[in-house]
Motif scaffolding. Structure first.
Motif, PDB file in Angstrom:
ATOM      1  N   HIS A  28       0.782   6.863  -6.684  1.00 27.80           N
ATOM      2  CA  HIS A  28      -0.394   7.686  -6.960  1.00 27.80           C
ATOM      3  C   HIS A  28      -0.034   9.171  -6.866  1.00 27.80           C
ATOM      4  O   HIS A  28      -0.437   9.980  -7.714  1.00 27.80           O
ATOM      5  N   VAL A  29       0.726   9.511  -5.827  1.00 27.27           N
ATOM      6  CA  VAL A  29       1.110  10.906  -5.619  1.00 27.27           C
ATOM      7  C   VAL A  29       2.001  11.387  -6.767  1.00 27.27           C
ATOM      8  O   VAL A  29       1.844  12.513  -7.262  1.00 27.27           O
ATOM      9  N   GLU A  30       2.913  10.538  -7.226  1.00 23.93           N
ATOM     10  CA  GLU A  30       3.786  10.907  -8.344  1.00 23.93           C
ATOM     11  C   GLU A  30       2.963  11.206  -9.591  1.00 23.93           C
ATOM     12  O   GLU A  30       3.222  12.191 -10.305  1.00 23.93           O
ATOM     13  N   VAL A  31       1.979  10.357  -9.861  1.00 25.79           N
ATOM     14  CA  VAL A  31       1.120  10.555 -11.024  1.00 25.79           C
ATOM     15  C   VAL A  31       0.364  11.875 -10.905  1.00 25.79           C
ATOM     16  O   VAL A  31       0.340  12.696 -11.838  1.00 25.79           O
ATOM     17  N   ALA A  32      -0.251  12.091  -9.746  1.00 25.50           N
ATOM     18  CA  ALA A  32      -1.074  13.285  -9.553  1.00 25.50           C
ATOM     19  C   ALA A  32      -0.241  14.563  -9.606  1.00 25.50           C
ATOM     20  O   ALA A  32      -0.669  15.570 -10.192  1.00 25.50           O
ATOM     21  N   TYR A  74       2.639   6.330 -13.895  1.00 30.52           N
ATOM     22  CA  TYR A  74       1.517   5.391 -13.892  1.00 30.52           C
ATOM     23  C   TYR A  74       1.956   4.030 -14.421  1.00 30.52           C
ATOM     24  O   TYR A  74       1.492   2.993 -13.942  1.00 30.52           O
ATOM     25  N   ARG A  75       2.857   4.023 -15.391  1.00 28.26           N
ATOM     26  CA  ARG A  75       3.373   2.751 -15.907  1.00 28.26           C
ATOM     27  C   ARG A  75       4.105   1.997 -14.794  1.00 28.26           C
ATOM     28  O   ARG A  75       3.930   0.783 -14.647  1.00 28.26           O
ATOM     29  N   ARG A  76       4.896   2.711 -14.006  1.00 26.55           N
ATOM     30  CA  ARG A  76       5.589   2.065 -12.883  1.00 26.55           C
ATOM     31  C   ARG A  76       4.577   1.520 -11.875  1.00 26.55           C
ATOM     32  O   ARG A  76       4.779   0.448 -11.297  1.00 26.55           O
ATOM     33  N   HIS A  77       3.495   2.252 -11.704  1.00 28.19           N
ATOM     34  CA  HIS A  77       2.452   1.793 -10.780  1.00 28.19           C
ATOM     35  C   HIS A  77       1.813   0.500 -11.278  1.00 28.19           C
ATOM     36  O   HIS A  77       1.621  -0.450 -10.507  1.00 28.19           O
ATOM     37  N   LEU A  78       1.470   0.455 -12.560  1.00 31.16           N
ATOM     38  CA  LEU A  78       0.886  -0.762 -13.124  1.00 31.16           C
ATOM     39  C   LEU A  78       1.836  -1.942 -13.004  1.00 31.16           C
ATOM     40  O   LEU A  78       1.419  -3.074 -12.717  1.00 31.16           O
ATOM     41  N   ILE A 111       0.831  -1.208   0.000  1.00 36.79           N
ATOM     42  CA  ILE A 111       0.000   0.000   0.000  1.00 36.79           C
ATOM     43  C   ILE A 111       0.860   1.250   0.000  1.00 36.79           C
ATOM     44  O   ILE A 111       0.605   2.201  -0.755  1.00 36.79           O
ATOM     45  N   GLU A 112       1.892   1.264   0.822  1.00 38.81           N
ATOM     46  CA  GLU A 112       2.758   2.442   0.903  1.00 38.81           C
ATOM     47  C   GLU A 112       3.365   2.778  -0.450  1.00 38.81           C
ATOM     48  O   GLU A 112       3.415   3.948  -0.849  1.00 38.81           O
ATOM     49  N   LYS A 113       3.820   1.749  -1.161  1.00 39.89           N
ATOM     50  CA  LYS A 113       4.411   1.986  -2.476  1.00 39.89           C
ATOM     51  C   LYS A 113       3.364   2.473  -3.469  1.00 39.89           C
ATOM     52  O   LYS A 113       3.618   3.395  -4.262  1.00 39.89           O
TER      53      LYS A 113
END
Length: 271
Positions: free
Chosen positions: A233-237, A252-256, A226-228
């Motif tokens: 999410h914050v980086e994307v926003a 967002y790609r890194r998030h996916l 969750i922390e990651k």
């Protein structure tokens, strides 16, 4: 080609004044003296049922058949297409599974409302089946979601981007609360999808998001997951707030990739 019998009430809605209109629509897509072509030589190698399904789809795409139109009986459609009932029923079943047609009492078929949510439902169910392929799933999410991220960064209003950022930052309060985080996660992703201002893409993305939720529900309980995710999410926003669409897409790609990898890890543990 035989015409449909001139019986009252057999024509689709809007075509009641032309009882054999369906035959005319079918005929309009055929080559002269080639009743089995269903639109031309390019379709000759396809199965009969596929050709029929494509003809009905082309009628809908052209506007000759619209939402709510009731198709003729199977017998009448068999005459119009010049085929037997088995391949016709196969085509109708396929279109029903796709959500294009609805089967009504009495064996008649009606063109559905064709809304994005209806059309994506069978696609979502298919991806939720036992043969779920996590890599294929996230490859599809990348294709659709990344474009919506780019669109959101360039189309969303400042107020909408502020909401995306708030949802991202608020996640910091739920590092140790998987249930609350999952609820916030849904809101964050939906905000990104709707910010792209493309309803159809947003519906597809939501359908893809819903696939495999049972596994991701378990994955969210792994240490640090969750922390990651919140940090990403914050980086994307923040990239969106800065007007940097490329940076938002990269984040967002890194998030996916993170979600995909933790999903794979969880599936391996469950085997």
């Amino acid at each position: 080609m035989s015409k449909l019998p001139n019986l009252t009430g057999i024509a689709p809605a809007g075509l009641a004044d032309a009882p054999d209109a369906f035959s005319a629509l079918v005929a309009s897509g055929k080559q002269p003296d080639k009743p089995a072509d269903f639109g031309g030589p390019a379709l000759e190698r396809r199965s009969i049922s596929e050709q029929v399904a494509n003809r009905i789809l082309s009628m809908i795409k052209s506007g000759n058949l619209k939402s709510g139109d009731r198709l003729p009986t199977e017998a009448q459609m068999g005459i119009a297409f010049g085929i037997s009932r088995p391949p016709l029923r196969e085509a109708l079943k396929a279109l029903t599974l796709m959500g294009v047609l609805e089967s009504r009492q009495g064996g008649r078929y009606t063109v559905s409302d064709l809304s994005p949510s209806r059309l994506v439902a069978p696609f979502n169910a298919m991806l939720s089946a036992a043969d779920y392929d996590v890599n294929e799933h996230f490859e599809a999410r990348a294709v659709v979601d990344l474009e919506l991220v780019r669109l959101c960064a360039t189309r969303a209003s400042p107020e909408h981007l502020q909401r995306v950022l708030k949802l991202a930052v608020d996640g910091r309060a739920f590092h140790h609360d998987p249930v609350a985080f999952r609820l916030l996660d849904i809101e964050f992703h939906q905000a990104v999808y709707t910010g792209g201002r493309n309803g159809l893409l947003a519906t597809v993305s939501q359908g893809l998001y819903d696939v495999g939720l049972d596994v991701r529900r378990v994955a969210s309980g792994l240490p640090g997951v969750i922390e990651k995710s919140v940090g990403q999410h914050v980086e994307v926003a923040e990239a969106m707030m800065d007007g940097d669409a490329d940076a938002a897409v990269a984040a967002y790609r890194r998030h996916l990739e993170h979600v995909r990898d933790t999903t794979i890890q969880t599936m391996a543990r469950q085997q």
